[in-house]
Motif scaffolding. Structure first.
Motif, PDB file in Angstrom:
ATOM      1  N   UNK A 249       0.834  -1.205   0.000  1.00  0.00           N
ATOM      2  CA  UNK A 249       0.000   0.000   0.000  1.00  0.00           C
ATOM      3  C   UNK A 249       0.868   1.255   0.000  1.00  0.00           C
ATOM      4  N   UNK A 250       1.834   1.320   0.911  1.00  0.00           N
ATOM      5  CA  UNK A 250       2.703   2.490   0.994  1.00  0.00           C
ATOM      6  C   UNK A 250       3.570   2.635  -0.255  1.00  0.00           C
TER       7      UNK A 250
ATOM      8  N   UNK B 122      -1.373  15.674  -6.773  1.00  0.00           N
ATOM      9  CA  UNK B 122      -0.959  15.046  -5.516  1.00  0.00           C
ATOM     10  C   UNK B 122      -2.053  15.182  -4.458  1.00  0.00           C
ATOM     11  N   UNK B 123      -2.681  16.354  -4.385  1.00  0.00           N
ATOM     12  CA  UNK B 123      -3.751  16.566  -3.413  1.00  0.00           C
ATOM     13  C   UNK B 123      -4.951  15.670  -3.713  1.00  0.00           C
ATOM     14  N   UNK B 124      -5.271  15.507  -5.008  1.00  0.00           N
ATOM     15  CA  UNK B 124      -6.379  14.627  -5.384  1.00  0.00           C
ATOM     16  C   UNK B 124      -6.108  13.206  -4.931  1.00  0.00           C
TER      17      UNK B 124
ATOM     18  N   UNK C 143      -7.548   8.895  -1.100  1.00  0.00           N
ATOM     19  CA  UNK C 143      -7.132   7.981  -0.037  1.00  0.00           C
ATOM     20  C   UNK C 143      -7.931   8.240   1.235  1.00  0.00           C
ATOM     21  N   UNK C 144      -8.070   9.520   1.601  1.00  0.00           N
ATOM     22  CA  UNK C 144      -8.798   9.869   2.819  1.00  0.00           C
ATOM     23  C   UNK C 144     -10.270   9.496   2.712  1.00  0.00           C
TER      24      UNK C 144
ATOM     25  N   UNK D  39      -5.825   3.911  -5.682  1.00  0.00           N
ATOM     26  CA  UNK D  39      -6.375   4.513  -6.886  1.00  0.00           C
ATOM     27  C   UNK D  39      -6.073   5.996  -6.963  1.00  0.00           C
ATOM     28  N   UNK D  40      -5.799   6.468  -8.178  1.00  0.00           N
ATOM     29  CA  UNK D  40      -5.597   7.899  -8.376  1.00  0.00           C
ATOM     30  C   UNK D  40      -6.925   8.643  -8.371  1.00  0.00           C
TER      31      UNK D  40
END
Length: 245
Positions: free
Chosen positions: A26-27, A74-76, A81-82, A208-209
Motif C-alpha cells: 500500500x505504501x 498530488x492533493x487529489x 485515499x482519505x 487509486x488515483x
C-alpha cells in the motif's frame, strides 16, 4: 475500540505477516503515485529559481501552471485515499450546500479540456432550462465527476461524449455516455467485480488515483441517491447518477 496488547498478541503470526505485506504494498503504491506530480513540481520550481532573471511573463505563467497542476494531482491522490478510508470505516460526513449540478459539470469539462482536446473528444452537452437547485457535498460530487470523466478520457478517443441532465419524480438525473469504447467490455466486467467485493483488509494493495466504482456508489447512497452503470449494445458504458432535489 482500539485493540489491547493481549488482542494483538492473539493474532496469528501468518495474519500479522500478511497485514505487514499489505501495508508495505500500500505504501509503495502510494509513494509511486505521488512521485511523478511531486517530482514534476520540484523540478520546475528548481528550474525557475535558477533562471528567474531570464523568465518572461509567458514562460513564468506556463511553468507555474505546471507546478499548480502537479500539486493538484498530488492533493487529489491524498483526498481519494482519505475519502476511501473513511468510507471503509463509515466515518465520512457530508458538507451539504445548495447549488446547481450543471456548474460542476461545466467546471469538470473545463478542468479536463486539455485531455479532451488531446483525445479528440467532442462533448455533447444537454442541460435543463429549469434546473432545480439540490443539496450535495460539492467537493465529493466533484471528485465523483472527475473520476467518471477520467474513465472516458483513458478509454475513449475520436468519439462523442453525451452528457445529459433530466429530472423525474423528485430526482435530478445525470447521465454520461460515449459513442465508442474498445476497452469497455473488459472495463465493465472489472467494475462488476469491484462493486461487489467487500474488502475487509486493513490495507488494500491498490491505491487509486481516482475514486473506485464502489466508492462512487457509496457516495451516491450517502446523498440518498444512486449510481448505476450499464453496457450498451455498442459496447459503451453509460453512467447514471440520480440525486434528490
Amino acid at each position: 475500540m482500539k485493540p489491547n496488547n493481549q488482542q494483538l498478541l492473539d493474532i496469528p503470526e501468518d495474519i500479522l505477516k500478511e497485514l505487514l505485506i499489505s501495508k508495505s504494498k500500500f505504501l509503495g503504491q502510494l509513494v509511486h503515485n505521488l512521485k511523478n506530480p511531486i517530482g514534476s513540481g520540484l523540478s520546475f520550481s528548481e528550474m525557475m529559481m535558477e533562471d528567474i532573471d531570464s523568465y518572461t511573463p509567458e514562460k513564468l505563467k506556463r511553468h507555474l501552471s505546471i507546478i499548480k497542476g502537479s500539486c493538484e494531482a498530488a492533493l487529489t491522490q491524498l483526498e481519494v485515499l482519505m475519502i476511501e478510508s473513511k468510507l471503509e470505516t463509515n466515518t465520512l460526513d457530508l458538507f451539504l450546500q445548495e447549488s446547481l449540478f450543471s456548474t460542476l459539470i461545466k467546471n469538470c469539462i473545463e478542468q479536463n479540456q486539455k485531455s479532451i482536446a488531446k483525445n479528440n473528444l467532442q462533448i455533447q452537452l444537454h442541460l435543463l432550462n429549469d434546473e432545480p437547485y439540490i443539496n450535495f457535498d460539492k467537493k465529493l460530487v466533484n471528485l465523483v465527476l472527475q473520476s467518471v470523466f477520467q474513465f472516458y478520457i483513458q478509454n475513449t478517443s475520436n468519439a462523442n461524449i453525451h452528457i445529459r441532465l433530466t429530472k423525474q419524480d423528485g430526482f435530478l438525473n445525470f447521465s454520461i455516455l460515449n459513442d465508442d469504447c474498445c476497452k469497455c467490455q473488459d472495463k465493465y466486467e472489472e467494475m462488476v467485480v469491484n462493486s461487489t467485493i467487500q474488502n475487509k483488509q486493513v490495507f488494500s494493495s491498490s491505491v487509486n488515483k481516482f475514486l473506485g466504482i464502489q466508492s462512487i456508489i457509496e457516495i451516491a447512497k450517502l446523498h440518498q441517491g444512486n449510481l448505476s452503470y450499464t453496457l450498451t449494445e455498442k459496447d459503451s458504458i453509460k453512467f447514471e447518477l440520480n440525486l434528490p432535489f
